[in-house]
Design a protein around this motif. Structure first.
Motif, PDB file in Angstrom:
ATOM      1  N   PRO A 136      11.600  92.744  51.987  1.00 12.81           N
ATOM      2  CA  PRO A 136      10.862  93.312  53.122  1.00 12.81           C
ATOM      3  C   PRO A 136      11.162  94.808  53.276  1.00 12.81           C
ATOM      4  O   PRO A 136      12.318  95.223  53.225  1.00 12.81           O
ATOM      5  CB  PRO A 136      11.395  92.514  54.319  1.00 12.81           C
ATOM      6  N   GLN A 137      10.133  95.601  53.458  1.00 14.47           N
ATOM      7  CA  GLN A 137      10.292  97.058  53.537  1.00 14.47           C
ATOM      8  C   GLN A 137      10.550  97.482  54.987  1.00 14.47           C
ATOM      9  O   GLN A 137       9.771  98.220  55.589  1.00 14.47           O
ATOM     10  CB  GLN A 137       9.051  97.735  52.969  1.00 14.47           C
ATOM     11  N   PHE A 138      11.680  97.035  55.508  1.00 17.52           N
ATOM     12  CA  PHE A 138      12.038  97.345  56.896  1.00 17.52           C
ATOM     13  C   PHE A 138      13.055  98.485  56.988  1.00 17.52           C
ATOM     14  O   PHE A 138      13.574  98.778  58.058  1.00 17.52           O
ATOM     15  CB  PHE A 138      12.613  96.103  57.585  1.00 17.52           C
ATOM     16  N   PHE A 139      13.346  99.123  55.866  1.00 22.08           N
ATOM     17  CA  PHE A 139      14.280 100.246  55.836  1.00 22.08           C
ATOM     18  C   PHE A 139      13.850 101.160  54.689  1.00 22.08           C
ATOM     19  O   PHE A 139      13.034 100.786  53.838  1.00 22.08           O
ATOM     20  CB  PHE A 139      15.719  99.756  55.646  1.00 22.08           C
ATOM     21  N   GLU A 140      14.402 102.357  54.651  1.00 25.69           N
ATOM     22  CA  GLU A 140      14.051 103.310  53.609  1.00 25.69           C
ATOM     23  C   GLU A 140      14.676 102.894  52.274  1.00 25.69           C
ATOM     24  O   GLU A 140      15.795 102.377  52.244  1.00 25.69           O
ATOM     25  CB  GLU A 140      14.523 104.715  53.980  1.00 25.69           C
ATOM     26  N   PRO A 141      13.981 103.106  51.159  1.00 29.56           N
ATOM     27  CA  PRO A 141      14.514 102.681  49.850  1.00 29.56           C
ATOM     28  C   PRO A 141      15.902 103.231  49.548  1.00 29.56           C
ATOM     29  O   PRO A 141      16.738 102.531  48.966  1.00 29.56           O
ATOM     30  CB  PRO A 141      13.475 103.236  48.861  1.00 29.56           C
ATOM     31  N   GLU A 142      16.176 104.470  49.967  1.00 31.47           N
ATOM     32  CA  GLU A 142      17.482 105.060  49.671  1.00 31.47           C
ATOM     33  C   GLU A 142      18.607 104.451  50.497  1.00 31.47           C
ATOM     34  O   GLU A 142      19.790 104.671  50.219  1.00 31.47           O
ATOM     35  CB  GLU A 142      17.455 106.582  49.877  1.00 31.47           C
ATOM     36  N   GLN A 143      18.258 103.667  51.514  1.00 34.32           N
ATOM     37  CA  GLN A 143      19.274 102.993  52.322  1.00 34.32           C
ATOM     38  C   GLN A 143      19.742 101.676  51.706  1.00 34.32           C
ATOM     39  O   GLN A 143      20.772 101.122  52.104  1.00 34.32           O
ATOM     40  CB  GLN A 143      18.733 102.698  53.731  1.00 34.32           C
ATOM     41  N   PHE A 144      19.000 101.168  50.734  1.00 35.37           N
ATOM     42  CA  PHE A 144      19.326  99.878  50.115  1.00 35.37           C
ATOM     43  C   PHE A 144      20.746  99.892  49.568  1.00 35.37           C
ATOM     44  O   PHE A 144      21.172 100.841  48.914  1.00 35.37           O
ATOM     45  CB  PHE A 144      18.340  99.577  48.981  1.00 35.37           C
ATOM     46  N   PHE A 145      21.482  98.803  49.839  1.00 38.44           N
ATOM     47  CA  PHE A 145      22.837  98.668  49.305  1.00 38.44           C
ATOM     48  C   PHE A 145      22.941  97.519  48.312  1.00 38.44           C
ATOM     49  O   PHE A 145      23.429  97.694  47.204  1.00 38.44           O
ATOM     50  CB  PHE A 145      23.841  98.458  50.438  1.00 38.44           C
ATOM     51  N   SER A 146      22.499  96.319  48.698  1.00 41.79           N
ATOM     52  CA  SER A 146      22.645  95.179  47.794  1.00 41.79           C
ATOM     53  C   SER A 146      21.657  94.076  48.144  1.00 41.79           C
ATOM     54  O   SER A 146      21.166  93.980  49.268  1.00 41.79           O
ATOM     55  CB  SER A 146      24.076  94.624  47.849  1.00 41.79           C
ATOM     56  N   SER A 147      21.389  93.248  47.146  1.00 42.97           N
ATOM     57  CA  SER A 147      20.648  91.997  47.351  1.00 42.97           C
ATOM     58  C   SER A 147      21.477  90.900  46.702  1.00 42.97           C
ATOM     59  O   SER A 147      21.771  90.953  45.508  1.00 42.97           O
ATOM     60  CB  SER A 147      19.238  92.068  46.749  1.00 42.97           C
ATOM     61  N   VAL A 148      21.857  89.913  47.513  1.00 46.13           N
ATOM     62  CA  VAL A 148      22.892  88.946  47.138  1.00 46.13           C
ATOM     63  C   VAL A 148      22.340  87.526  47.179  1.00 46.13           C
ATOM     64  O   VAL A 148      21.807  87.079  48.196  1.00 46.13           O
ATOM     65  CB  VAL A 148      24.096  89.050  48.106  1.00 46.13           C
ATOM     66  N   PHE A 149      22.461  86.821  46.059  1.00 45.14           N
ATOM     67  CA  PHE A 149      22.129  85.399  46.044  1.00 45.14           C
ATOM     68  C   PHE A 149      23.140  84.632  46.891  1.00 45.14           C
ATOM     69  O   PHE A 149      24.361  84.833  46.770  1.00 45.14           O
ATOM     70  CB  PHE A 149      22.195  84.865  44.621  1.00 45.14           C
ATOM     71  N   ARG A 150      22.662  83.724  47.767  1.00 42.38           N
ATOM     72  CA  ARG A 150      23.510  82.793  48.511  1.00 42.38           C
ATOM     73  C   ARG A 150      22.986  81.386  48.227  1.00 42.38           C
ATOM     74  O   ARG A 150      21.930  81.001  48.736  1.00 42.38           O
ATOM     75  CB  ARG A 150      23.433  83.060  50.012  1.00 42.38           C
ATOM     76  N   ILE A 151      23.710  80.654  47.412  1.00 43.84           N
ATOM     77  CA  ILE A 151      23.256  79.323  47.015  1.00 43.84           C
ATOM     78  C   ILE A 151      24.394  78.340  47.288  1.00 43.84           C
ATOM     79  O   ILE A 151      25.536  78.569  46.864  1.00 43.84           O
ATOM     80  CB  ILE A 151      22.855  79.280  45.533  1.00 43.84           C
ATOM     81  N   SER A 152      24.086  77.247  47.990  1.00 43.58           N
ATOM     82  CA  SER A 152      25.164  76.337  48.373  1.00 43.58           C
ATOM     83  C   SER A 152      24.733  74.879  48.351  1.00 43.58           C
ATOM     84  O   SER A 152      23.546  74.547  48.464  1.00 43.58           O
ATOM     85  CB  SER A 152      25.683  76.692  49.770  1.00 43.58           C
ATOM     86  N   SER A 153      25.731  74.036  48.212  1.00 44.70           N
ATOM     87  CA  SER A 153      25.520  72.594  48.278  1.00 44.70           C
ATOM     88  C   SER A 153      25.075  72.188  49.680  1.00 44.70           C
ATOM     89  O   SER A 153      25.391  72.872  50.659  1.00 44.70           O
ATOM     90  CB  SER A 153      26.826  71.861  47.956  1.00 44.70           C
ATOM     91  N   PRO A 154      24.366  71.059  49.809  1.00 47.57           N
ATOM     92  CA  PRO A 154      24.034  70.566  51.146  1.00 47.57           C
ATOM     93  C   PRO A 154      25.294  70.231  51.928  1.00 47.57           C
ATOM     94  O   PRO A 154      26.252  69.679  51.379  1.00 47.57           O
ATOM     95  CB  PRO A 154      23.189  69.314  50.860  1.00 47.57           C
ATOM     96  N   GLY A 155      25.309  70.613  53.203  1.00 43.97           N
ATOM     97  CA  GLY A 155      26.461  70.332  54.055  1.00 43.97           C
ATOM     98  C   GLY A 155      27.540  71.391  54.031  1.00 43.97           C
ATOM     99  O   GLY A 155      28.501  71.324  54.797  1.00 43.97           O
ATOM    100  N   LEU A 156      27.398  72.400  53.169  1.00 44.83           N
ATOM    101  CA  LEU A 156      28.440  73.412  53.063  1.00 44.83           C
ATOM    102  C   LEU A 156      28.395  74.366  54.257  1.00 44.83           C
ATOM    103  O   LEU A 156      27.340  74.868  54.621  1.00 44.83           O
ATOM    104  CB  LEU A 156      28.280  74.223  51.777  1.00 44.83           C
ATOM    105  N   GLN A 157      29.557  74.623  54.844  1.00 49.55           N
ATOM    106  CA  GLN A 157      29.676  75.515  56.000  1.00 49.55           C
ATOM    107  C   GLN A 157      30.607  76.661  55.643  1.00 49.55           C
ATOM    108  O   GLN A 157      31.705  76.454  55.117  1.00 49.55           O
ATOM    109  CB  GLN A 157      30.208  74.763  57.224  1.00 49.55           C
TER     110      GLN A 157
END
Length: 313
Positions: A136-157
């Motif tokens: 989503p382009q909700f910030f300026e491109p030069e402000q981008f820091f990271s895009s991180v995969f978050r993948i987890s098993s069902p029930g994981l807290q």
């Protein structure tokens, strides 16, 4: 938890950049954003598709016999798996191949190419999958820091913690519960560093954490395709209601010199805050030279000074 004040996270639909920056971002409060175009990933990222497109790139994952992961006491181990094998295991309820037990839980927080220097970037680590995800382009491109995969098993807290950058959590597949606490409630969360010691936020030990009841609880359920805006310093705790894939997008909303240049995770306190905390530790060490009653008296004077400085702002 019935003894805490419960507040709903506001929900907005069909939010574009202008609406986000005008009506949502200035409030500095969490918000669920529905029907924001994320690309074909919402439909495409099935288990079989992820296995096929993600390939056998090795990933470092958290593995725990307890679905409630505890970073402070490290009730998990790190293991390396090919991405396709990790996806297959994380999507299972019981495992024929396992490290600890047949019902162990898995969690992936993707990393950069050089984990000590580079932030995670979906486009670099998983280019075939990144094509499906539209940031989503909700910030300026030069402000981008990271895009991180978050993948987890069902029930994981995951443990309650804060980040120092604004971020969007895109819940691409699966459902997830997110509980948030305001930075103003930090005094009630029993912090060690950036993490809360209160691991069980639903049935906490109030003998051990009596002040926790004073924290107001914001809660939401993310459905596939939803975005959650998490402003910097807001504490959050996630519970995967199903096997799910998310992408966290972080951006630097403060001047670049605010941040630690050697922080590839984006979770180190701002440089000035780190200096202040270090000064505090030195000051507390100096107070140790005094007798207990004097130490207590001057510590209280310091607290009063901090409080009066806050009220002057």
């Amino acid at each position: 938890m019935d003894c805490q004040e419960k507040l709903e996270v506001p929900v907005y639909s069909d939010v574009d950049r202008e609406t986000f920056l005008r009506d949502i971002y200035p409030l500095r409060r969490p918000a669920v954003l529905k029907r924001v175009p994320l690309g074909p990933c919402v439909r495409a990222w099935t288990v079989s598709y992820l296995v096929q497109k993600g390939g056998d790139r090795e990933v470092k994952v958290h593995v725990s016999p307890d679905p409630r992961m505890d970073f402070l006491h490290k009730n998990f181990v790190y293991r390396t798996l090919p991405f396709d094998k990790f996806i297959q295991r994380a999507a299972e309820a019981k495992h024929s191949d396992f490290f600890i037990s047949e019902d162990e839980s898995y969690y992936l927080r993707s990393l950069g190419e050089d984990v000590r220097k580079e932030p995670a970037d979906l486009r670099k680590q998983f280019p075939e999958l990144a094509k499906d995800f539209h940031v989503p382009q909700f910030f300026e491109p030069e402000q981008f820091f990271s895009s991180v995969f978050r993948i987890s098993s069902p029930g994981l807290q995951l443990w309650t913690h804060y980040d120092i950058m604004d971020n969007l959590l895109a819940q691409v597949t699966g459902r997830k519960r997110v509980v948030l606490y305001s930075p103003k409630d930090a005094l009630y969360l029993y912090l060690t560093g950036d993490k809360s010691e209160v691991l069980d936020i639903d049935t906490p030990d109030l003998q051990l954490y009596p002040e926790f009841v004073k924290a107001s609880r914001y809660e939401c359920i993310l459905e596939p395709g939803d975005l959650l805006f998490i402003p910097a310093l807001w504490f959050h705790n996630t519970l995967a209601l199903q096997f799910g894939v998310g992408v966290n997008v972080f951006w630097r909303h403060l001047p670049l010199e605010t941040y630690d240049k050697k922080d590839p995770y984006g979770n180190k306190d701002p440089v000035a805050a780190t200096r202040a905390l270090q000064s505090l530790e030195r000051t507390l060490g100096i107070l140790e030279e005094l007798p207990p009653d004097y130490r207590d008296f001057y510590a209280r004077r310091m607290v009063l000074r901090i409080q009066s400085r806050k009220s002057e702002r």
